[in-house]
Scaffold this active site. Structure first.
Site, PDB file in Angstrom:
ATOM      1  N   TRP A  32       5.603  -9.329   0.521  1.00 43.10           N
ATOM      2  CA  TRP A  32       4.892 -10.528   0.943  1.00 43.10           C
ATOM      3  C   TRP A  32       4.084 -11.082  -0.232  1.00 43.10           C
ATOM      4  O   TRP A  32       3.543 -10.334  -1.049  1.00 43.10           O
ATOM      5  CB  TRP A  32       3.959 -10.225   2.107  1.00 43.10           C
ATOM      6  CG  TRP A  32       4.530 -10.568   3.441  1.00 43.10           C
ATOM      7  CD1 TRP A  32       4.221 -11.646   4.218  1.00 43.10           C
ATOM      8  CD2 TRP A  32       5.521  -9.832   4.185  1.00 43.10           C
ATOM      9  NE1 TRP A  32       4.958 -11.632   5.381  1.00 43.10           N
ATOM     10  CE2 TRP A  32       5.756 -10.528   5.393  1.00 43.10           C
ATOM     11  CE3 TRP A  32       6.227  -8.654   3.947  1.00 43.10           C
ATOM     12  CZ2 TRP A  32       6.662 -10.093   6.350  1.00 43.10           C
ATOM     13  CZ3 TRP A  32       7.130  -8.213   4.896  1.00 43.10           C
ATOM     14  CH2 TRP A  32       7.348  -8.927   6.080  1.00 43.10           C
ATOM     15  N   TRP A  34       1.047 -13.147  -0.815  1.00 47.05           N
ATOM     16  CA  TRP A  34      -0.355 -12.907  -1.164  1.00 47.05           C
ATOM     17  C   TRP A  34      -0.733 -11.453  -1.026  1.00 47.05           C
ATOM     18  O   TRP A  34      -1.639 -10.977  -1.692  1.00 47.05           O
ATOM     19  CB  TRP A  34      -1.302 -13.853  -0.449  1.00 47.05           C
ATOM     20  CG  TRP A  34      -1.525 -13.737   1.034  1.00 47.05           C
ATOM     21  CD1 TRP A  34      -0.648 -13.376   2.004  1.00 47.05           C
ATOM     22  CD2 TRP A  34      -2.761 -14.066   1.697  1.00 47.05           C
ATOM     23  NE1 TRP A  34      -1.244 -13.449   3.234  1.00 47.05           N
ATOM     24  CE2 TRP A  34      -2.534 -13.865   3.075  1.00 47.05           C
ATOM     25  CE3 TRP A  34      -4.009 -14.500   1.264  1.00 47.05           C
ATOM     26  CZ2 TRP A  34      -3.531 -14.088   4.037  1.00 47.05           C
ATOM     27  CZ3 TRP A  34      -4.993 -14.724   2.219  1.00 47.05           C
ATOM     28  CH2 TRP A  34      -4.760 -14.519   3.583  1.00 47.05           C
ATOM     29  N   GLN A 104       2.779 -19.152   0.855  1.00 54.55           N
ATOM     30  CA  GLN A 104       1.569 -18.511   1.369  1.00 54.55           C
ATOM     31  C   GLN A 104       0.379 -18.869   0.489  1.00 54.55           C
ATOM     32  O   GLN A 104       0.549 -19.501  -0.561  1.00 54.55           O
ATOM     33  CB  GLN A 104       1.746 -16.981   1.441  1.00 54.55           C
ATOM     34  CG  GLN A 104       2.199 -16.486   2.795  1.00 54.55           C
ATOM     35  CD  GLN A 104       2.061 -14.980   2.964  1.00 54.55           C
ATOM     36  OE1 GLN A 104       2.230 -14.217   2.026  1.00 54.55           O
ATOM     37  NE2 GLN A 104       1.798 -14.552   4.182  1.00 54.55           N
ATOM     38  N   GLY A 164      -1.292 -17.642   6.233  1.00 53.89           N
ATOM     39  CA  GLY A 164      -1.666 -16.238   6.265  1.00 53.89           C
ATOM     40  C   GLY A 164      -2.432 -15.880   7.530  1.00 53.89           C
ATOM     41  O   GLY A 164      -2.628 -14.706   7.841  1.00 53.89           O
ATOM     42  N   ASP A 166      -1.663 -16.396  10.918  1.00 51.92           N
ATOM     43  CA  ASP A 166      -0.523 -16.854  11.694  1.00 51.92           C
ATOM     44  C   ASP A 166      -0.851 -17.491  13.037  1.00 51.92           C
ATOM     45  O   ASP A 166      -0.348 -18.562  13.359  1.00 51.92           O
ATOM     46  CB  ASP A 166       0.442 -15.687  11.940  1.00 51.92           C
ATOM     47  CG  ASP A 166       0.964 -15.072  10.667  1.00 51.92           C
ATOM     48  OD1 ASP A 166       0.404 -15.348   9.589  1.00 51.92           O
ATOM     49  OD2 ASP A 166       1.925 -14.292  10.736  1.00 51.92           O
ATOM     50  N   GLU A 395      -4.373  -2.606   9.465  1.00 54.99           N
ATOM     51  CA  GLU A 395      -4.124  -3.989   9.078  1.00 54.99           C
ATOM     52  C   GLU A 395      -5.353  -4.855   9.345  1.00 54.99           C
ATOM     53  O   GLU A 395      -5.756  -5.665   8.517  1.00 54.99           O
ATOM     54  CB  GLU A 395      -2.912  -4.525   9.846  1.00 54.99           C
ATOM     55  CG  GLU A 395      -2.481  -5.911   9.450  1.00 54.99           C
ATOM     56  CD  GLU A 395      -1.237  -6.391  10.202  1.00 54.99           C
ATOM     57  OE1 GLU A 395      -0.778  -7.520   9.918  1.00 54.99           O
ATOM     58  OE2 GLU A 395      -0.721  -5.645  11.074  1.00 54.99           O
TER      59      GLU A 395
END
Length: 431
Positions: A32, A34, A104, A164, A166, A395
């Site tokens: 991904w 960033w 992103q 970023g 979402d 996360e």
């Protein structure tokens, strides 16, 4: 080395695939955009060359028009949706490795300046930065060419995934214009790896995929996508990241003798900062998103409106954001919630509708410290480390209870912890 730093380094090594990292196994098995750039900051503390390779690998897949995609699909993996068969970017990609067709938040300019400023191996850093400089500048020019066609100084995102953030509440109203009618049948994979209560809803996913199909039908022609997209939103946080990266790229270009890149980058940053004033809300005490399709502000008190402190906004605005963040801290056990906990739409567990994310904490704390608001910055750093002690390297986290959400053993969470625990003197960091 303390135990938390050692654990963070172990997670980064666990998710290292040689020339790139994955955010976490299973849920996010590819590279991904960033994530990689911010993860490079963590790598530098224990493997400086590896930090540069992370960013080099990402930019090896930059499109010819300058766009840097948000995912690079290095290896087949059917555990993630939507994969290359949905995106079908085909001949748009510069290598045989497929990518997505959107981008992103452009943190790369900020990241490479930080890597150079604190480099142990200055010769290595300058060599690698010199090669990346024109590539990052090409990406910045792409933004202002294709995402600001009217020359306002502000760029729009065309898909929630580009932000970023979402499923932010910011996107609810603009997404309503995206009809799910005609969306191809699909089976989500994210909810097999994470609690569905922590993830975007099925209705949101249908609209996400419908936008992908729409852009695919336009052959991923970036000259056409902005005006043709039913979703085009100016996100103050996204624009602040771009402004900060342009500012940092200008300073780095000056150091490396690239006067033209420096001048153009400084011009982008100056225009962007001035234009961001149009997004300020006195009533909210923060910036708000702007729906370019309707011409109206989106009255949603999200973390996107706090992120502008990451850029060199005027001192009164920085002070107002510091006060706003202090106020939010009265209603949150752990800072910084991704949405105002007092808002009726707030959800402490669902992705970007309330939980805490360490990468945003890092950028906000950095901006507050640079603007002279150390008390609030220290609170954010302290809360970030408390979250790790309570719940590990997740996360994201419940802002009230520290419940770990989403993926586990998360790369950029680990990288931000290393950054918080092992600060290095940075010549460019004075306020």
């Amino acid at each position: 080395m303390d135990d938390m730093t050692a654990r963070a380094q172990a997670i980064m090594r666990l998710n290292d695939r040689g020339a790139y990292t994955v955010p976490t196994s299973g849920l996010y098995p590819f590279q991904w955009n960033w994530d990689s750039c911010l993860s490079a900051l963590g790598f530098q503390h224990f493997d400086e060359a590896r930090a540069w390779t992370e960013i080099d690998t990402l930019f090896a897949h930059q499109w010819e028009d300058g766009m840097v995609p948000h995912i690079v699909f290095h290896r087949p993996d059917d555990g993630y949706f939507p994969g290359p068969d949905v995106w079908r970017t085909g001949c748009m990609t510069p290598t045989p490795t497929p990518t997505t067709g959107i981008t992103q938040p452009p943190v790369a300019g900020f990241c490479i300046r930080r890597l150079v400023d604190r480099a142990a191996d200055r010769a290595l850093a300058e060599t690698r930065a010199r090669a990346l400089l024109p590539q990052i500048h090409a990406w910045h020019k792409w933004f202002y060419r294709h995402r600001d066609p009217q020359g306002t100084g502000l760029v729009a995102i065309l898909h929630p995934w580009e932000s970023g953030r979402d499923n932010s509440i910011d996107w609810d109203a603009p997404l309503e214009r995206v009809s799910p009618e005609g969306v191809e049948p699909f089976t989500r994979k994210d909810t097999t790896h994470a609690d569905p209560a922590h993830r975007p809803t099925q209705g949101q996913y249908e609209r996400y995929i419908r936008l992908v199909q729409h852009f695919r039908d336009l052959d991923w022609d970036n000259a056409r996508l902005h005006d043709a997209s039913p979703f085009r939103v100016v996100d103050p946080g996204f624009n602040a990241i771009l402004v900060r990266s342009c500012t940092d790229l200008a300073a780095l270009a000056d150091d490396l003798g690239e006067a033209e890149i420096a001048a153009r980058s400084r011009e982008f940053a100056t225009r962007g900062l001035a234009a961001m004033e149009s997004l300020w809300s006195e009533a909210r005490g923060q910036y708000l998103c702007h729906d370019r399709a309707t011409g109206r502000a989106i009255d949603s008190p999200s973390i996107g409106g706090l992120l502008p402190v990451f850029a060199a906004i005027p001192a009164p605005r920085a002070a107002a954001l510091a006060a706003r963040i202090a106020h939010l801290g009265e209603g949150a056990e752990y800072m910084v919630p991704s949405h105002d906990p007092a808002a009726p739409e707030f959800d402490s567990l669902r992705y970007w509708r309330g939980p805490v994310w360490l990468i945003v904490n890092y950028m906000i704390a950095d901006g507050l410290a640079r603007a002279g608001h150390g008390v609030q910055a220290d609170r954010i750093v302290g809360d970030s480390l408390r979250l790790i002690r309570e719940s590990g390297f997740a996360e994201y986290y419940d802002t009230h209870t520290a419940e770990p959400c989403g993926g586990s053993t998360f790369t950029w969470t680990a990288a931000m912890v290393i950054e918080f625990l092992t600060p290095i003197s940075r010549p460019g960091d004075t306020a």
